[in-house]
Write an enzyme that holds these catalytic residues in place. Structure first.
Site, PDB file in Angstrom:
ATOM      1  N   ASN A  11       0.963  -1.314  -0.018  1.00 31.54           N
ATOM      2  CA  ASN A  11      -0.052   0.114   0.395  1.00 31.54           C
ATOM      3  C   ASN A  11       0.958   1.426  -0.097  1.00 31.54           C
ATOM      4  OD1 ASN A  11      -2.459  -1.002   0.120  1.00 31.54           O
ATOM      5  ND2 ASN A  11      -1.670  -1.975   2.210  1.00 31.54           N
ATOM      6  N   TYR A  23      -0.145  10.214   5.467  1.00 28.31           N
ATOM      7  CA  TYR A  23       0.708   9.823   4.817  1.00 28.31           C
ATOM      8  C   TYR A  23       0.831  11.058   4.052  1.00 28.31           C
ATOM      9  CZ  TYR A  23      -1.072   4.558   6.670  1.00 28.31           C
ATOM     10  OH  TYR A  23      -0.891   4.018   7.341  1.00 28.31           O
ATOM     11  N   ASN A  73      10.244   0.406   4.847  1.00 30.04           N
ATOM     12  CA  ASN A  73       9.180   0.752   5.459  1.00 30.04           C
ATOM     13  C   ASN A  73       8.326  -0.422   4.600  1.00 30.04           C
ATOM     14  OD1 ASN A  73       6.127   1.434   6.317  1.00 30.04           O
ATOM     15  ND2 ASN A  73       6.551   3.883   5.236  1.00 30.04           N
ATOM     16  N   GLU A  97      14.613   1.111   9.982  1.00 27.70           N
ATOM     17  CA  GLU A  97      13.316   1.244   9.662  1.00 27.70           C
ATOM     18  C   GLU A  97      12.454   1.996   9.567  1.00 27.70           C
ATOM     19  OE1 GLU A  97      10.916  -1.491  12.334  1.00 27.70           O
ATOM     20  OE2 GLU A  97       9.149  -0.725  12.137  1.00 27.70           O
ATOM     21  N   HIS A  99       8.847   4.729   9.247  1.00 27.16           N
ATOM     22  CA  HIS A  99       7.187   5.294   9.075  1.00 27.16           C
ATOM     23  C   HIS A  99       6.640   6.588   8.664  1.00 27.16           C
ATOM     24  CE1 HIS A  99       6.010   0.885  10.353  1.00 27.16           C
ATOM     25  NE2 HIS A  99       7.680   0.797  10.807  1.00 27.16           N
ATOM     26  N   LEU A 100       6.078   6.762   7.980  1.00 29.45           N
ATOM     27  CA  LEU A 100       5.560   8.081   7.811  1.00 29.45           C
ATOM     28  C   LEU A 100       5.103   8.590   8.812  1.00 29.45           C
ATOM     29  CD1 LEU A 100       4.265   7.069   4.358  1.00 29.45           C
ATOM     30  CD2 LEU A 100       5.819   9.510   3.733  1.00 29.45           C
TER      31      LEU A 100
HETATM   32  C1  DQA Z   1       3.059   2.256   7.688  1.00 28.71           C
HETATM   33  C2  DQA Z   1       2.484   2.405   9.255  1.00 28.71           C
HETATM   34  C3  DQA Z   1       1.589   0.767   9.431  1.00 28.71           C
HETATM   35  O1  DQA Z   1       1.392   0.798  10.249  1.00 28.71           O
HETATM   36  C4  DQA Z   1       0.773   1.243   7.720  1.00 28.71           C
HETATM   37  O2  DQA Z   1       0.481  -0.659   8.549  1.00 28.71           O
HETATM   38  C5  DQA Z   1       1.596   1.534   6.290  1.00 28.71           C
HETATM   39  C6  DQA Z   1       2.245   2.601   6.103  1.00 28.71           C
HETATM   40  C7  DQA Z   1       3.714   4.598   7.920  1.00 28.71           C
HETATM   41  O3  DQA Z   1       4.331   4.674   7.023  1.00 28.71           O
HETATM   42  O4  DQA Z   1       3.733   5.351   9.099  1.00 28.71           O
HETATM   43  O5  DQA Z   1       1.271   1.038   5.621  1.00 28.71           O
HETATM   44  O6  DQA Z   1       3.937   1.675   7.661  1.00 28.71           O
END
Ligand code: DQA
Length: 145
Positions: A11, A23, A73, A97, A99-100
């Site tokens: 995604n 996001y 990510n 790692e 995460h946005l």
């Molecule tokens: C994410 C946070 C995850 O919980 C979510 O499932 C994503 C995006 C982020 O970049 O904030 O797909 O990894």
């Protein structure tokens, strides 16, 4: 030229039109371009792989053992991506790692990451800037060409 692996899970290929209130509006292409500009000075190039399935992400890791490091990510695979974790355990270089969103400010199922214990560092909640900061950190810490 050395490659920095940018790995994005499920995604994340639809960034820009995926829940922009969470996001943001930057696309994955925007993120790739910003990272590429950032690492060019070091003579690095971004190898960007985004896949919807865990197996394909694992292949990308196995195919890029010669990269200098990685920014990962995992998307929701953070929660239970055990095979992804095993693949990252065998990745020979440091990786960060990203995460946005600030996953700890969100639903409780997002509070656990099975990959975090293996990461050199974790950045969450800074949007696309997080990817650039991860690249900066790797440029500062990685001893490679
Ligand atoms: C994410 C946070 C995850 O919980 C979510 O499932 C994503 C995006 C982020 O970049 O904030 O797909 O990894």
């Amino acid at each position: 030229m050395s490659n920095l692996l940018l790995l994005n899970g499920p995604n994340l290929g639809i960034l820009g039109r995926r829940q922009p209130e969470i996001y943001g509006t930057a696309t994955l292409r925007d993120i790739e371009e910003a990272m590429a500009a950032r690492v060019a000075a070091r003579g690095w190039k971004i190898v960007s792989v985004q896949r919807e399935s865990e197996g394909e992400l694992i292949h990308a890791i196995q195919d890029n053992y010669d990269s200098v490091g990685a920014v990962v990510n995992p998307g929701a695979l953070m929660v239970a991506g055990w095979s992804l974790r095993d693949a990252l355990a065998n990745y020979p270089r440091p990786w960060i790692e990203v995460h946005l969103s600030n996953v700890w400010a969100r639903e409780s199922f997002r509070h656990e990451s099975v990959i975090s214990p293996l990461a050199a560092g974790i950045i969450a909640g800074l949007g696309p800037l997080g990817y650039e900061l991860a690249a900066d950190a790797l440029m500062k810490t990685v001893t490679a060409p």
